[in-house]
Design an enzyme around this catalytic site. Structure first.
Site, mmCIF file in Angstrom:
data_model
loop_
_atom_site.group_PDB
_atom_site.id
_atom_site.type_symbol
_atom_site.label_atom_id
_atom_site.label_comp_id
_atom_site.label_asym_id
_atom_site.label_seq_id
_atom_site.Cartn_x
_atom_site.Cartn_y
_atom_site.Cartn_z
ATOM 1 N N ARG A 43 57.101 33.159 37.104
ATOM 2 C CA ARG A 43 57.603 33.784 35.972
ATOM 3 C C ARG A 43 59.369 33.480 36.035
ATOM 4 O O ARG A 43 60.000 33.778 35.080
ATOM 5 C CB ARG A 43 57.257 35.437 36.101
ATOM 6 C CG ARG A 43 55.945 35.550 35.240
ATOM 7 C CD ARG A 43 55.697 37.154 35.438
ATOM 8 N NE ARG A 43 54.623 37.084 34.553
ATOM 9 C CZ ARG A 43 53.749 38.441 34.514
ATOM 10 N NH1 ARG A 43 54.036 39.076 35.688
ATOM 11 N NH2 ARG A 43 52.815 38.506 33.677
ATOM 12 N N LYS A 211 43.851 45.683 36.021
ATOM 13 C CA LYS A 211 44.495 46.736 35.020
ATOM 14 C C LYS A 211 43.279 46.850 34.206
ATOM 15 O O LYS A 211 43.131 46.454 32.943
ATOM 16 C CB LYS A 211 45.609 46.040 34.150
ATOM 17 C CG LYS A 211 46.785 45.675 35.044
ATOM 18 C CD LYS A 211 47.861 44.980 34.362
ATOM 19 C CE LYS A 211 48.969 44.867 35.176
ATOM 20 N NZ LYS A 211 50.008 43.933 34.647
ATOM 21 N N GLY A 372 50.028 37.251 35.040
ATOM 22 C CA GLY A 372 51.130 37.048 36.220
ATOM 23 C C GLY A 372 50.042 36.767 37.431
ATOM 24 O O GLY A 372 50.236 35.731 38.357
ATOM 25 N N GLY A 396 48.058 40.490 29.566
ATOM 26 C CA GLY A 396 47.896 41.540 28.727
ATOM 27 C C GLY A 396 48.328 41.083 27.368
ATOM 28 O O GLY A 396 47.944 41.057 26.290
HETATM 29 N N1 LIG Z 1 37.060 44.100 42.399
HETATM 30 C C1 LIG Z 1 38.213 44.056 42.227
HETATM 31 N N2 LIG Z 1 38.713 45.253 42.913
HETATM 32 C C2 LIG Z 1 40.011 45.714 43.232
HETATM 33 N N3 LIG Z 1 41.013 44.906 42.748
HETATM 34 C C3 LIG Z 1 40.697 43.573 42.137
HETATM 35 C C4 LIG Z 1 39.489 43.377 41.872
HETATM 36 N N4 LIG Z 1 39.007 42.071 41.671
HETATM 37 C C5 LIG Z 1 40.202 41.586 41.022
HETATM 38 N N5 LIG Z 1 41.358 42.671 41.864
HETATM 39 C C6 LIG Z 1 42.912 42.271 41.648
HETATM 40 O O1 LIG Z 1 43.347 42.285 40.391
HETATM 41 C C7 LIG Z 1 44.778 41.869 40.567
HETATM 42 C C8 LIG Z 1 45.246 41.183 39.389
HETATM 43 O O2 LIG Z 1 45.072 42.023 38.244
HETATM 44 P P1 LIG Z 1 45.867 41.974 36.775
HETATM 45 O O3 LIG Z 1 47.221 42.463 37.035
HETATM 46 O O4 LIG Z 1 44.910 42.624 35.778
HETATM 47 O O5 LIG Z 1 45.842 40.246 36.254
HETATM 48 P P2 LIG Z 1 46.944 39.516 35.540
HETATM 49 O O6 LIG Z 1 48.182 39.890 36.321
HETATM 50 O O7 LIG Z 1 46.530 38.038 35.955
HETATM 51 O O8 LIG Z 1 47.004 39.869 34.246
HETATM 52 C C9 LIG Z 1 44.839 41.157 41.723
HETATM 53 O O9 LIG Z 1 45.670 41.485 42.626
HETATM 54 C C10 LIG Z 1 43.425 41.330 42.358
HETATM 55 O O10 LIG Z 1 43.468 41.278 43.724
HETATM 56 O O1 LIG Z 2 52.321 41.485 34.534
HETATM 57 C C1 LIG Z 2 52.480 41.751 33.487
HETATM 58 O O2 LIG Z 2 51.343 41.786 32.441
HETATM 59 P P1 LIG Z 2 49.985 41.095 32.943
HETATM 60 O O3 LIG Z 2 49.453 41.557 34.368
HETATM 61 O O4 LIG Z 2 48.782 41.281 31.902
HETATM 62 O O5 LIG Z 2 50.253 39.518 32.919
HETATM 63 C C2 LIG Z 2 53.679 41.977 32.665
HETATM 64 O O6 LIG Z 2 54.756 41.837 33.398
HETATM 65 C C3 LIG Z 2 53.377 43.417 31.913
HETATM 66 O O7 LIG Z 2 53.600 44.286 33.055
HETATM 67 P P2 LIG Z 2 52.595 45.829 32.785
HETATM 68 O O8 LIG Z 2 51.348 45.377 32.664
HETATM 69 O O9 LIG Z 2 52.901 46.458 33.884
HETATM 70 O O10 LIG Z 2 53.362 46.251 31.375
#
Ligand SMILES: Nc1ncnc2c1ncn2[C@@H]1O[C@H](COP(=O)(O)OP(=O)(O)O)[C@@H](O)[C@H]1O
Ligand SMILES: O=C(OP(=O)(O)O)[C@H](O)COP(=O)(O)O
Length: 416
Positions: A43, A211, A372, A396
């Site tokens: 990023r 998330k 991310g 997201g």
């Molecule tokens: N079964 C699980 N239980 C807890 N955490 C998890 C699980 N599967 C994945 N994760 C966690 O999800 C996190 C990423 O989630 P998220 O922020 O939603 O993804 P992104 O940033 O790609 O949108 C990682 O730190 C990973 O460790």
């Molecule tokens: O990490 C982000 O989103 P992502 O995990 O959905 O890629 C962005 O920086 C937005 O962060 P936020 O989901 O805490 O608003």
């Protein structure tokens, strides 16, 4: 919607002006304060070109960014300092971090900022007004941010990963200064448009991550759009619970179980097949060295850890099944790791899905990875950006775009 671009702003001239830029510097970190380190600088690298263009054109650049989800007050572990250290290493222009966001420190640093210099404000989420639901509160914070740029100021939104957030530094500030779209946001939208305008089918969406409530909310509109939705990561357990299974101490959104049941029914009716795990890697605790075993997804509590077991990855049979589904796809969008990939023992599912995307891409499909942590995961597992069709900085944000939702960060920039 029509947007003014960064090039439009540059054509107007920025020399000597203070330009407020929203970047997404929300990088994954490891370690403890004070020795936190950035595990993936994607990023920061993606934010560089806009900062470079502006500084080369003689602007004094003030960067607004968030890191993590602090609760509206300063917290050392959410300081932007590690991200700014990386930015400073990569940049060929001076970069400083303000001691606060809109306080006395930021105000005097912004006033003293010279042409060609960059000042990064401390985490905008250290102020509760940034994410407030109350418009007046957000506006008052946005005004303080806009004031840092002064009368000749302008605003550039380059934080694609945050365009789905109706936050002061993304949405409200755009109403207070002339507003422009940054090159990263523009480039991301070009790819996503390709993905949404008649994607070649089968169109497979792979969802995971932590998330969970955010992502459960976006699934709704993917039903009927995607041919298959493969569910991994922390979201799995709400789906398994919706099917009546017990999930131990795994991540679970109890109040969404009914909603998810509805998704499963609608998917069956509207032609979107949900593909759920058949096996799960269940751990005794949340730790890199935790004891773990592979257990059938419909009998998670039958293993050694019973009701205290934590599902931390999809199992190998599921990994193979997901890979087979991805191999049949012509378009794949993937957001969210399949498990806690940061720990080797729980990275298998994420590795299997990443490998399957790489092979699908090589076979002529379009593959897009968003988010991310997802981007960090594929790079951390040794894959390169070139092996995928596109690695998006926003998870997201991409999902909400795919859904056809209005994105506040884009609406705020739109011009007639
Ligand atoms: N079964 C699980 N239980 C807890 N955490 C998890 C699980 N599967 C994945 N994760 C966690 O999800 C996190 C990423 O989630 P998220 O922020 O939603 O993804 P992104 O940033 O790609 O949108 C990682 O730190 C990973 O460790
Ligand atoms: O990490 C982000 O989103 P992502 O995990 O959905 O890629 C962005 O920086 C937005 O962060 P936020 O989901 O805490 O608003």
């Amino acid at each position: 919607m029509a947007y003014a671009s960064l090039d439009d702003l540059l054509a107007e001239g920025v020399r000597g002006r203070r330009i407020l830029v929203r970047s997404d510097l929300n990088v994954p970190l490891e370690g403890e304060v004070p020795s936190l380190t950035v595990t993936d600088d994607g990023r920061v690298r993606a934010s560089l070109p806009v900062l470079r263009k502006l500084t080369e054109a003689g602007a004094a650049v003030i960067v607004m960014a968030h890191l993590g989800r602090p609760k509206g007050a300063p917290e050392a572990k959410y300081s932007l300092a590690p991200a700014v250290d990386v930015l400073r290493d990569l940049a060929d222009f001076p970069v400083a971090l303000a001691p606060d966001t809109t306080g006395e420190g930021a105000r005097s640093a912004a006033a003293a900022l010279a042409e060609g210099e960059v000042l990064v404000l401390e985490n905008v989420r250290f102020d509760a007004r940034e994410t407030s639901k109350d418009e007046a509160e957000r506006r008052s914070f946005a005004q303080e941010l806009a004031d840092l740029a002064g009368d000749a100021g302008a605003y550039v939104d380059d934080a694609f990963g945050a365009v789905h957030r109706k936050h002061a530094s993304v949405f409200d500030v755009a109403g207070l200064l002339p507003a422009y779209q940054g090159d990263l946001v523009r480039a991301e939208l070009v790819v996503l448009e390709k993905l949404t305008k008649e994607p070649e089918r089968p169109f497979v969406v792979v969802l995971g991550g932590s998330k969970v409530s955010d992502k459960l909310a976006v699934i709704e509109n993917l039903i009927g759009t995607a041919d298959r939705i493969l569910v991994g990561g922390g979201m799995v357990f709400t789906f398994l619970a919706a099917q009546g299974h017990r999930v131990g101490a795994s991540l679970l959104e109890e109040d969404r179980i009914e909603t998810v049941r509805g998704y499963l029914e609608r998917g069956a009716r509207d032609g979107t097949q949900f593909v759920l795990p058949t096996d799960i890697v269940v751990a005794e605790k949340f730790a890199a060295d935790a004891g773990h075993s592979v257990i059938a997804a419909d009998a998670m509590e039958s293993g050694a850890y019973g009701s205290t077991g934590l599902g931390l990855d999809i199992g190998p049979a599921t990994g193979a099944d997901f890979a087979a589904n991805i191999a049949e796809a012509r378009t794949v969008f993937w957001n969210g790791p399949m498990g806690v990939f940061e720990f080797d023992s729980f990275a298998g599912g994420t590795r299997a899905v990443a490998q399957a995307l790489v092979e699908a891409q090589a076979a002529g499909a379009l593959t897009v990875v968003g988010g991310g942590d997802s981007a960090a995961a594929v790079r951390g597992l040794g894959f390169t950006d070139e092996q995928f069709g596109h690695i998006s900085t926003g998870g997201g944000a991409s999902l909400e775009y795919l859904e056809g939702k209005e994105l506040p960060g884009l609406t705020a920039l739109a011009r007639d």
